[in-house]
Design a protein around this motif. Structure first.
Motif, mmCIF file in Angstrom:
data_model
loop_
_atom_site.group_PDB
_atom_site.id
_atom_site.type_symbol
_atom_site.label_atom_id
_atom_site.label_comp_id
_atom_site.label_asym_id
_atom_site.label_seq_id
_atom_site.Cartn_x
_atom_site.Cartn_y
_atom_site.Cartn_z
ATOM 1 N N UNK A 465 0.837 -1.203 0.000
ATOM 2 C CA UNK A 465 0.000 0.000 0.000
ATOM 3 C C UNK A 465 0.872 1.253 0.000
ATOM 4 N N UNK A 466 1.983 1.176 0.718
ATOM 5 C CA UNK A 466 2.918 2.299 0.771
ATOM 6 C C UNK A 466 3.417 2.638 -0.631
ATOM 7 N N UNK A 467 3.679 1.620 -1.429
ATOM 8 C CA UNK A 467 4.250 1.835 -2.754
ATOM 9 C C UNK A 467 3.218 1.988 -3.850
ATOM 10 N N UNK A 468 1.938 1.945 -3.480
ATOM 11 C CA UNK A 468 0.886 1.940 -4.504
ATOM 12 C C UNK A 468 0.943 3.173 -5.390
ATOM 13 N N UNK A 469 0.958 2.913 -6.686
ATOM 14 C CA UNK A 469 0.809 4.010 -7.634
ATOM 15 C C UNK A 469 -0.187 3.531 -8.678
ATOM 16 N N UNK A 470 -1.460 3.613 -8.336
ATOM 17 C CA UNK A 470 -2.494 3.119 -9.238
ATOM 18 C C UNK A 470 -3.741 3.938 -9.022
ATOM 19 N N UNK A 471 -4.541 3.454 -8.070
ATOM 20 C CA UNK A 471 -5.793 4.135 -7.768
ATOM 21 C C UNK A 471 -5.558 5.602 -7.428
ATOM 22 N N UNK A 472 -4.491 5.840 -6.686
ATOM 23 C CA UNK A 472 -4.236 7.209 -6.222
ATOM 24 C C UNK A 472 -4.112 8.165 -7.397
ATOM 25 N N UNK A 473 -3.508 7.669 -8.499
ATOM 26 C CA UNK A 473 -3.313 8.517 -9.670
ATOM 27 C C UNK A 473 -4.646 8.891 -10.302
ATOM 28 N N UNK A 474 -5.625 7.996 -10.116
ATOM 29 C CA UNK A 474 -6.948 8.220 -10.693
ATOM 30 C C UNK A 474 -7.701 9.310 -9.929
ATOM 31 N N UNK A 475 -7.537 9.325 -8.592
ATOM 32 C CA UNK A 475 -8.379 10.168 -7.755
ATOM 33 C C UNK A 475 -7.724 11.484 -7.351
ATOM 34 N N UNK A 476 -6.401 11.438 -7.109
ATOM 35 C CA UNK A 476 -5.781 12.563 -6.424
ATOM 36 C C UNK A 476 -5.317 13.635 -7.385
ATOM 37 N N UNK A 477 -5.295 14.853 -6.919
ATOM 38 C CA UNK A 477 -4.583 15.935 -7.582
ATOM 39 C C UNK A 477 -3.255 16.064 -6.837
ATOM 40 N N UNK A 478 -2.284 16.814 -7.389
ATOM 41 C CA UNK A 478 -0.995 16.925 -6.695
ATOM 42 C C UNK A 478 -1.136 17.343 -5.232
#
Lengths: 527, 234
Positions: A465-478
């Motif tokens: 989860x710490x290294x996740x770069x997937x869902x977060x890219x979909x939802x988050x802004x910088x």
């Protein structure tokens, strides 16, 4: 078979509620997102040529990656199985590292070593061979082999070490040549696990997003996961994203069904520390070949990691301050996902074991359901569901934690269930006789004996989860970026020095999380 | 003659000494508590363990440095004597040629030894389709086919019931008598030693005692054996 149903009392009901709740959450998430996607996809105008290209590329890179990982793992595993050398145990431990490594860190390391100005291209150019281009199919496959060759090596090594030691003595007594040992001992053992290992890696490469995002892209190197993301972020075409997500789901479900029915992973975590007495491979050529493979595998693993550590340390003074809040957000996500995954896994496993026969198997099967989907599919479904109600960035962190927790559930179950079965086999009848049922059985019988697999499962989930770069890219802004996303943003603006410093922080944080949980489980282990 | 000349074996913390000889054609039971080193001694004779000190001689020739396959022996383990992916015929045949390329004469021999141990007609079965007793017979058939003068048995029948075990030992006795083989059997059951009916050696407390007739040994057990058997004394 319904022996234990009859004694369901108030306390047992709590277990039914916990386990049932966990099962309901998983079902709701998997099928709820599926329904939302299906409804949304209706308005899509069919798959475009670009989408077909993404499907083809996804299957192509997954096939090549799985094939290469398996082919390279075979000689490395044999070398590790028949050689004793100082550092062997360290190397077998290191083989487990890529699995918990943040993808973005590894990618950055691979770019440093294999990129245009990297070590490998410098050597190749000096030898008069053309430079290799890391962006595109080559890079995607390279990264996937980096992650999965070690996994395959561990699984093959386990297969090697499951050959009864007597067979090696028998082979020596009967005068087997190296070739006969390979044919009669090693090949049958490897053949049993090879299809499962291949399909497992194929499945992992099928759902790869971060690798394709950083090393792929463009019309010729886009995976389905990346196409889903792009449909959201570039075109904001929710219908097309939903349609692509359905395609991805169908592929994953098929591969997961294959993987589960073949049964790839060994149940118990094996001890890879020892080697049996064996007489084969004592000739000089065999030693050279084995040594060469071990050296190559070590370099392939260590060079990218080492270069990230070095580059990161050199640029540590440039570390941008945005890294720290991003690290805080990542830690929050990791801890929340870990808590969720463990609660779901314990509830499901406890309920599955308390129900005999088909009921238990169904509950257990629900726990493995996330294997048949992908983070981006779940994320896309949740986006479609939540978008009309909430602004996506408001839920970026909770959704990331939720998806990561649920996606880690199969790994947690795989770590916990074998040990829980053993506990039932050893002490189940005593617990029955004492009337220890329901949540109390879980608390008084299982939990004290589960420290080790619990620690391992928690460490795994937290690091992933710490290294996740997937869902977060979909939802988050910088503004809501987690640390992996922050590294990616720095890379995208070509601030590579700062990116490698941030990557070093991410690497250390992920390893520290895994280490703390895993150690915690071992320190307290009484079993 | 098998000679253990001032042999000292070491495995980790544990060590075992043996200094005696065994005439050809005799049958010797190595008896003693588990962990006393019976299998360690067999491993050294088979060539899986290099001795710390001393020599092993067979017919006057020093075999201490020979690899297992070059020694005049064939060995049966407690478990995993058969390769699971090979059928009964191939499991015996592999003892003659690891490449499984047999001459017609060798094929006839495999059939003959299988018939000798009572497995005629089961040539195409896989080990998983055999009973425990049948598996032991396949392993014994392979040992017979190899015609090595020294037969080492590392508790190969320990998992069988008393009747089957006695039956297998009788078969060992008969076939060894036919071929003139020298037999070493590891066991922790006095009745197995008795059934083998020739010599026995007590392996206990770091030492393998010189062989002596089994009846005499069991009638008046030395202190170490008496403690193991629980027949009092001391």
């Amino acid at each position: 078979m319904a022996r234990r149903h009859e004694r369901v009392n108030g306390r047992a009901n709590l277990l039914v509620w916990t386990g049932g709740g966990a099962a309901a959450l998983v079902l709701l998430l998997v099928f709820g997102t599926l329904a939302a996607l299906a409804m949304k996809a209706e308005s899509a105008s069919g798959l475009q040529p670009g989408d077909w290209a993404a499907i083809r590329f996804t299957l192509l890179q997954a096939t090549i990656s799985a094939t290469l990982s398996v082919l390279l793992a075979l000689p490395v595993a044999r070398a590790l199985a028949r050689r004793r050398f100082p550092g062997r145990q360290l190397l077998t431990t290191l083989l487990g590292a890529p699995f918990i490594l943040p993808v973005i860190v590894a990618v950055l390391g691979l770019i440093t070593v294999f990129g245009r100005h990297g070590l490998v291209n410098a050597v190749l150019t000096a030898l008069g061979l053309g430079p290799i281009e890391i962006y595109g199919l080559t890079g995607v496959v390279l990264a996937h082999v980096f992650f999965n060759m070690p996994l395959a090596t561990r699984l093959f090594l386990h297969a090697h070490l499951s050959i009864p030691p007597e067979h090696f003595r028998l082979a020596a007594a009967l005068g087997f040549s190296d070739r006969a040992v390979r044919r009669h001992l090693e090949r049958p053992a490897i053949a049993r696990v090879l299809p499962g290992v291949f399909v497992t890696i194929f499945l992992l490469c099928l759902t790869s997003f971060a690798v394709a995002l950083t090393l792929g892209g463009g019309p010729r190197a886009t995976t389905i996961e990346l196409a889903i993301y792009q449909a959201f972020t570039f075109d904001f075409d929710l219908a097309r994203a939903a349609l692509l997500a359905l395609v991805q789901l169908a592929l994953c479900a098929l591969a997961a069904f294959l993987a589960l029915s073949i049964g790839a992973a060994p149940d118990a975590a094996p001890s890879l520390a020892t080697t049996p007495w064996r007489a084969d491979g004592r000739g000089i050529p065999a030693r050279i070949v084995d040594g060469g493979w071990i050296l190559l595998a070590t370099l392939f693993l260590m060079l990218p990691l080492g270069s990230i550590v070095l580059a990161g340390m050199a640029h540590l003074p440039d570390l941008p301050t945005v890294v720290w809040p991003a690290l805080g957000r990542s830690l929050l996500v990791a801890l929340a996902a870990t808590g969720l995954a463990l609660a779901l896994a314990l509830g499901l496993a406890g309920l599955a074991l308390s129900l005999d026969g088909r009921g238990g198997r169904t509950i257990e099967g629900i726990g493995f359901l996330p294997l048949a989907t992908s983070p981006m599919v779940l994320g896309a479904g949740l986006f479609v569901l939540l978008f009309p109600v909430f602004p996506p960035q408001a839920l970026a962190l909770p959704v990331t934690a939720l998806v990561n927790g649920v996606m880690s559930l199969p790994f947690a179950l795989r770590a916990l269930l074998p040990q829980m079965r053993r506990i039932e086999a050893d002490h189940g009848r005593l617990a029955d006789a004492l009337g220890l049922v329901g949540i109390n059985r879980l608390r008084r019988l299982h939990l004290p004996l589960l420290a080790r697999p619990l620690g391992f499962a928690a460490g795994l989930t937290a690091a992933l989860a710490m290294g996740d770069l997937g869902v977060i890219a979909l939802f988050a802004t910088p503004a809501e970026a987690t640390l992996p996303m922050q590294v990616r943003l720095l890379m995208a603006s070509y601030r590579m020095g700062e990116a490698s410093a941030a990557a070093l922080v991410l690497l250390l944080a992920s390893l520290a999380l895994f280490w703390i949980f895993d150690r915690g489980g071992r320190a307290d282990a009484r079993a | 003659m098998l000679v253990l000349d001032d042999l000292v074996l070491q495995r980790g913390e544990f060590s075992l000494a043996a200094d005696w000889s065994l005439e050809e054609g005799r049958r010797l039971a190595l008896i003693g508590p588990s962990g006393a080193g019976k299998s360690t001694l067999l491993d050294a004779i088979a060539g899986f363990l290099a001795p710390l000190r001393g020599r092993i001689l067979w017919r006057g020739q020093d075999i201490t440095a020979l690899p297992p396959a070059a020694r005049p022996m064939t060995i049966l383990f407690q478990d995993h004597n058969l390769l699971p992916h090979l059928d009964v015929f191939a499991n015996v045949a592999i003892g003659l040629d690891p490449r499984l390329k047999l001459t017609d004469e060798e094929r006839r021999k495999v059939r003959a030894v299988l018939a000798r141990v009572g497995l005629a007609g089961l040539e195409n079965r896989r080990p998983e389709a055999l009973s425990g007793g049948q598996r032991s017979r396949v392993a014994l058939a392979r040992a017979l086919a190899r015609e090595r003068p020294l037969l080492l048995l590392d508790e190969p029948f320990a998992a069988l019931g008393p009747a089957l075990r006695a039956e297998m030992l009788d078969l060992v006795n008969e076939t060894a008598a036919e071929s003139g083989a020298t037999v070493l059997l590891v066991t922790h059951q006095p009745e197995d030693a008795r059934r083998l009916g020739d010599l026995a050696s007590v392996v206990a407390e770091g030492r393998a005692a010189p062989p002596m007739p089994v009846e005499r040994l069991l009638a008046a057990p030395p202190a170490a054996l008496a403690r193991y058997l629980g027949t009092g004394g001391g």
